[in-house]
Design a protein around this motif. Structure first.
Motif, PDB file in Angstrom:
ATOM      1  N   MET A   1      62.285 -17.981  -9.232  1.00  0.00           N
ATOM      2  CA  MET A   1      63.675 -17.615  -8.938  1.00  0.00           C
ATOM      3  C   MET A   1      63.823 -16.436  -7.986  1.00  0.00           C
ATOM      4  SD  MET A   1      65.654 -18.167 -12.583  1.00  0.00           S
ATOM      5  CE  MET A   1      64.525 -17.216 -13.600  1.00  0.00           C
ATOM      6  N   TYR A   2      62.844 -15.504  -8.015  1.00  0.00           N
ATOM      7  CA  TYR A   2      62.990 -14.255  -7.263  1.00  0.00           C
ATOM      8  C   TYR A   2      61.901 -14.059  -6.205  1.00  0.00           C
ATOM      9  CZ  TYR A   2      66.313 -13.060 -10.951  1.00  0.00           C
ATOM     10  OH  TYR A   2      67.371 -13.051 -11.820  1.00  0.00           O
ATOM     11  N   GLY A   3      60.971 -14.991  -6.126  1.00  0.00           N
ATOM     12  CA  GLY A   3      59.951 -14.922  -5.106  1.00  0.00           C
ATOM     13  C   GLY A   3      58.961 -13.786  -5.301  1.00  0.00           C
ATOM     14  N   LYS A   4      58.390 -13.332  -4.211  1.00  0.00           N
ATOM     15  CA  LYS A   4      57.346 -12.312  -4.250  1.00  0.00           C
ATOM     16  C   LYS A   4      57.823 -11.013  -4.891  1.00  0.00           C
ATOM     17  CE  LYS A   4      54.119  -9.820  -1.245  1.00  0.00           C
ATOM     18  NZ  LYS A   4      53.682  -9.589   0.167  1.00  0.00           N
ATOM     19  N   GLN A   5      59.061 -10.628  -4.600  1.00  0.00           N
ATOM     20  CA  GLN A   5      59.556  -9.365  -5.148  1.00  0.00           C
ATOM     21  C   GLN A   5      59.670  -9.424  -6.673  1.00  0.00           C
ATOM     22  OE1 GLN A   5      63.549  -8.448  -3.852  1.00  0.00           O
ATOM     23  NE2 GLN A   5      64.167 -10.599  -3.835  1.00  0.00           N
ATOM     24  N   GLY A   6      60.000 -10.579  -7.202  1.00  0.00           N
ATOM     25  CA  GLY A   6      60.060 -10.727  -8.652  1.00  0.00           C
ATOM     26  C   GLY A   6      58.683 -10.708  -9.278  1.00  0.00           C
ATOM     27  N   LEU A   7      57.754 -11.433  -8.655  1.00  0.00           N
ATOM     28  CA  LEU A   7      56.383 -11.469  -9.171  1.00  0.00           C
ATOM     29  C   LEU A   7      55.762 -10.089  -9.173  1.00  0.00           C
ATOM     30  CD1 LEU A   7      53.954 -13.156 -10.140  1.00  0.00           C
ATOM     31  CD2 LEU A   7      53.322 -13.455  -7.728  1.00  0.00           C
ATOM     32  N   GLU A   8      55.982  -9.325  -8.113  1.00  0.00           N
ATOM     33  CA  GLU A   8      55.390  -7.992  -8.013  1.00  0.00           C
ATOM     34  C   GLU A   8      55.888  -7.056  -9.114  1.00  0.00           C
ATOM     35  OE1 GLU A   8      56.181  -6.737  -4.022  1.00  0.00           O
ATOM     36  OE2 GLU A   8      54.373  -7.720  -3.224  1.00  0.00           O
ATOM     37  N   LYS A   9      57.111  -7.247  -9.557  1.00  0.00           N
ATOM     38  CA  LYS A   9      57.650  -6.408 -10.636  1.00  0.00           C
ATOM     39  C   LYS A   9      56.820  -6.528 -11.910  1.00  0.00           C
ATOM     40  CE  LYS A   9      61.571  -4.602  -8.975  1.00  0.00           C
ATOM     41  NZ  LYS A   9      61.927  -3.160  -9.039  1.00  0.00           N
ATOM     42  N   PHE A  10      56.210  -7.712 -12.117  1.00  0.00           N
ATOM     43  CA  PHE A  10      55.513  -7.975 -13.374  1.00  0.00           C
ATOM     44  C   PHE A  10      54.000  -8.084 -13.233  1.00  0.00           C
ATOM     45  CE2 PHE A  10      59.812  -9.021 -14.472  1.00  0.00           C
ATOM     46  CZ  PHE A  10      59.898  -8.685 -15.813  1.00  0.00           C
ATOM     47  N   THR A  11      53.467  -7.896 -12.038  1.00  0.00           N
ATOM     48  CA  THR A  11      52.015  -8.042 -11.877  1.00  0.00           C
ATOM     49  C   THR A  11      51.381  -6.923 -11.055  1.00  0.00           C
ATOM     50  OG1 THR A  11      52.281  -9.471  -9.914  1.00  0.00           O
ATOM     51  CG2 THR A  11      52.133 -10.568 -12.061  1.00  0.00           C
ATOM     52  N   SER A  12      52.093  -5.834 -10.850  1.00  0.00           N
ATOM     53  CA  SER A  12      51.570  -4.759 -10.005  1.00  0.00           C
ATOM     54  C   SER A  12      50.862  -3.656 -10.778  1.00  0.00           C
ATOM     55  CB  SER A  12      52.706  -4.149  -9.169  1.00  0.00           C
ATOM     56  OG  SER A  12      53.212  -5.092  -8.259  1.00  0.00           O
ATOM     57  N   THR A  13      51.100  -3.544 -12.060  1.00  0.00           N
ATOM     58  CA  THR A  13      50.439  -2.506 -12.847  1.00  0.00           C
ATOM     59  C   THR A  13      49.041  -2.980 -13.260  1.00  0.00           C
ATOM     60  OG1 THR A  13      51.555  -3.361 -14.809  1.00  0.00           O
ATOM     61  CG2 THR A  13      52.563  -1.486 -13.695  1.00  0.00           C
ATOM     62  N   GLU A  14      48.212  -2.050 -13.664  1.00  0.00           N
ATOM     63  CA  GLU A  14      46.789  -2.343 -13.896  1.00  0.00           C
ATOM     64  C   GLU A  14      46.552  -3.459 -14.905  1.00  0.00           C
ATOM     65  OE1 GLU A  14      42.746  -0.143 -15.615  1.00  0.00           O
ATOM     66  OE2 GLU A  14      44.628   0.978 -15.408  1.00  0.00           O
ATOM     67  N   LYS A  15      47.106  -3.317 -16.093  1.00  0.00           N
ATOM     68  CA  LYS A  15      46.829  -4.279 -17.159  1.00  0.00           C
ATOM     69  C   LYS A  15      47.488  -5.627 -16.907  1.00  0.00           C
ATOM     70  CE  LYS A  15      44.408  -1.420 -19.679  1.00  0.00           C
ATOM     71  NZ  LYS A  15      42.957  -1.630 -19.904  1.00  0.00           N
ATOM     72  N   LEU A  16      48.725  -5.603 -16.461  1.00  0.00           N
ATOM     73  CA  LEU A  16      49.408  -6.868 -16.183  1.00  0.00           C
ATOM     74  C   LEU A  16      48.760  -7.625 -15.038  1.00  0.00           C
ATOM     75  CD1 LEU A  16      53.190  -5.998 -16.634  1.00  0.00           C
ATOM     76  CD2 LEU A  16      51.968  -7.886 -17.742  1.00  0.00           C
ATOM     77  N   SER A  17      48.307  -6.902 -14.027  1.00  0.00           N
ATOM     78  CA  SER A  17      47.623  -7.549 -12.900  1.00  0.00           C
ATOM     79  C   SER A  17      46.352  -8.253 -13.363  1.00  0.00           C
ATOM     80  CB  SER A  17      47.294  -6.514 -11.829  1.00  0.00           C
ATOM     81  OG  SER A  17      46.569  -7.105 -10.770  1.00  0.00           O
ATOM     82  N   ALA A  18      45.561  -7.571 -14.182  1.00  0.00           N
ATOM     83  CA  ALA A  18      44.321  -8.171 -14.697  1.00  0.00           C
ATOM     84  C   ALA A  18      44.628  -9.352 -15.609  1.00  0.00           C
ATOM     85  CB  ALA A  18      43.507  -7.118 -15.443  1.00  0.00           C
ATOM     86  N   TRP A  19      45.639  -9.198 -16.454  1.00  0.00           N
ATOM     87  CA  TRP A  19      46.043 -10.282 -17.355  1.00  0.00           C
ATOM     88  C   TRP A  19      46.491 -11.500 -16.563  1.00  0.00           C
ATOM     89  CZ3 TRP A  19      50.788 -12.658 -17.621  1.00  0.00           C
ATOM     90  CH2 TRP A  19      51.006 -13.508 -18.701  1.00  0.00           C
ATOM     91  N   TRP A  20      47.292 -11.289 -15.530  1.00  0.00           N
ATOM     92  CA  TRP A  20      47.805 -12.376 -14.693  1.00  0.00           C
ATOM     93  C   TRP A  20      46.657 -13.171 -14.073  1.00  0.00           C
ATOM     94  CZ3 TRP A  20      52.063 -15.070 -13.846  1.00  0.00           C
ATOM     95  CH2 TRP A  20      52.257 -15.728 -12.630  1.00  0.00           C
ATOM     96  N   ASP A  21      45.682 -12.463 -13.534  1.00  0.00           N
ATOM     97  CA  ASP A  21      44.523 -13.143 -12.939  1.00  0.00           C
ATOM     98  C   ASP A  21      43.725 -13.894 -14.001  1.00  0.00           C
ATOM     99  OD1 ASP A  21      45.195 -12.176 -10.442  1.00  0.00           O
ATOM    100  OD2 ASP A  21      43.794 -10.501 -10.513  1.00  0.00           O
ATOM    101  N   LYS A  22      43.537 -13.269 -15.147  1.00  0.00           N
ATOM    102  CA  LYS A  22      42.724 -13.855 -16.215  1.00  0.00           C
ATOM    103  C   LYS A  22      43.353 -15.140 -16.744  1.00  0.00           C
ATOM    104  CE  LYS A  22      39.293 -13.298 -19.317  1.00  0.00           C
ATOM    105  NZ  LYS A  22      37.875 -13.089 -18.998  1.00  0.00           N
ATOM    106  N   ILE A  23      44.621 -15.100 -17.069  1.00  0.00           N
ATOM    107  CA  ILE A  23      45.236 -16.268 -17.699  1.00  0.00           C
ATOM    108  C   ILE A  23      45.404 -17.419 -16.721  1.00  0.00           C
ATOM    109  CG2 ILE A  23      47.674 -15.612 -17.354  1.00  0.00           C
ATOM    110  CD1 ILE A  23      48.026 -16.607 -20.352  1.00  0.00           C
ATOM    111  N   ASN A  24      45.666 -17.103 -15.468  1.00  0.00           N
ATOM    112  CA  ASN A  24      45.809 -18.174 -14.479  1.00  0.00           C
ATOM    113  C   ASN A  24      44.480 -18.827 -14.125  1.00  0.00           C
ATOM    114  OD1 ASN A  24      48.637 -18.675 -13.510  1.00  0.00           O
ATOM    115  ND2 ASN A  24      48.578 -16.446 -13.293  1.00  0.00           N
TER     116      ASN A  24
END
Length: 224
Positions: free
Chosen positions: A173-196
């Motif tokens: 719904m929000y594109g890159k700017q929306g994704l960055e809000k939830f995947t730019s911090t250390e733990k969330l970024s690692a989690w995002w890569d891991k689960i995908n």
């Protein structure tokens, strides 16, 4: 036989599950699909939502208001969180700290409602992105920071599949700017890569059953 989470043998593994949802996208049914795919349970989507609800509510002890709904044998359950918690108990994907996990699950559901209703508002979700998204992301970052593993509660659980769905919805719904809000911090970024990169998730993305998470009417513009 261990499931792909490596956490015990699924019960009734051969019993397939029917997921009732609208045609063309998966919406709030997507985390249910993620979980079923992860434990290797066969699933199908049935788009006759109103027909099933009408028949079920006349003949079942568990009337349902809206999709998603699942049918597994004689069991019928509606509401995303109720379905996920039922399946998590069936297939060993429930965190040990059930109360905290439920809180996070309800938080994720709140984010889903906020991001979706925000996108349909006059400002197209600008208020959600500017004033809400970052605050919610901080809560999930803090939850991951306290985890003793790679996921929200150590091993992968139903709550992780639920959070994956909401972040994919936000990206849609929000594109890159929306994704960055939830995947730019250390733990969330690692989690995002891991689960995908879980095999069960990749196989769904690449498989014949894959559907977009939402529909064109709420899709991000190319500039977003």
């Amino acid at each position: 036989l261990e499931n792909r989470a490596g956490r015990g043998a699924p019960k009734n593994n051969k019993m397939s599950v029917t997921v009732y949802y609208w045609p063309g996208f998966t919406g709030r049914a997507e985390p249910i699909i993620f979980l079923l795919n992860h434990v290797g349970v066969e699933w199908t989507i049935d788009n006759d939502v109103q027909g099933f609800i009408s028949n079920n509510n006349e003949n079942s002890n568990n009337p349902c208001f809206a999709c998603p709904i699942i049918k597994k044998g004689d069991t019928v359950i509606g509401q995303t969180i109720a379905i996920l918690r039922y399946l998590a108990k069936e297939y060993n994907l429930n965190p040990e700290n059930d109360d905290e996990a439920l809180q996070t699950s309800l938080n994720v559901a709140d984010v889903w409602s906020e991001c979706y209703m925000g996108r349909k508002a006059d400002d197209k979700g600008a208020n959600f992105l500017e004033n809400r998204a970052g605050r919610w992301a901080n809560i999930f970052e803090a939850t991951l920071a306290r985890s003793n593993g790679d996921y929200l509660y150590g091993d992968v659980s139903y709550v992780d599949f639920q959070l994956l769905n909401v972040i994919r919805s936000i990206e849609y719904m929000y594109g890159k700017q929306g994704l960055e809000k939830f995947t730019s911090t250390e733990k969330l970024s690692a989690w995002w890569d891991k689960i995908n990169n879980l095999e069960s998730i990749k196989s769904y993305y690449e498989g014949e059953k894959f559907l977009p998470v939402l529909y064109d009417g709420v899709k991000a513009e190319a500039s977003e």
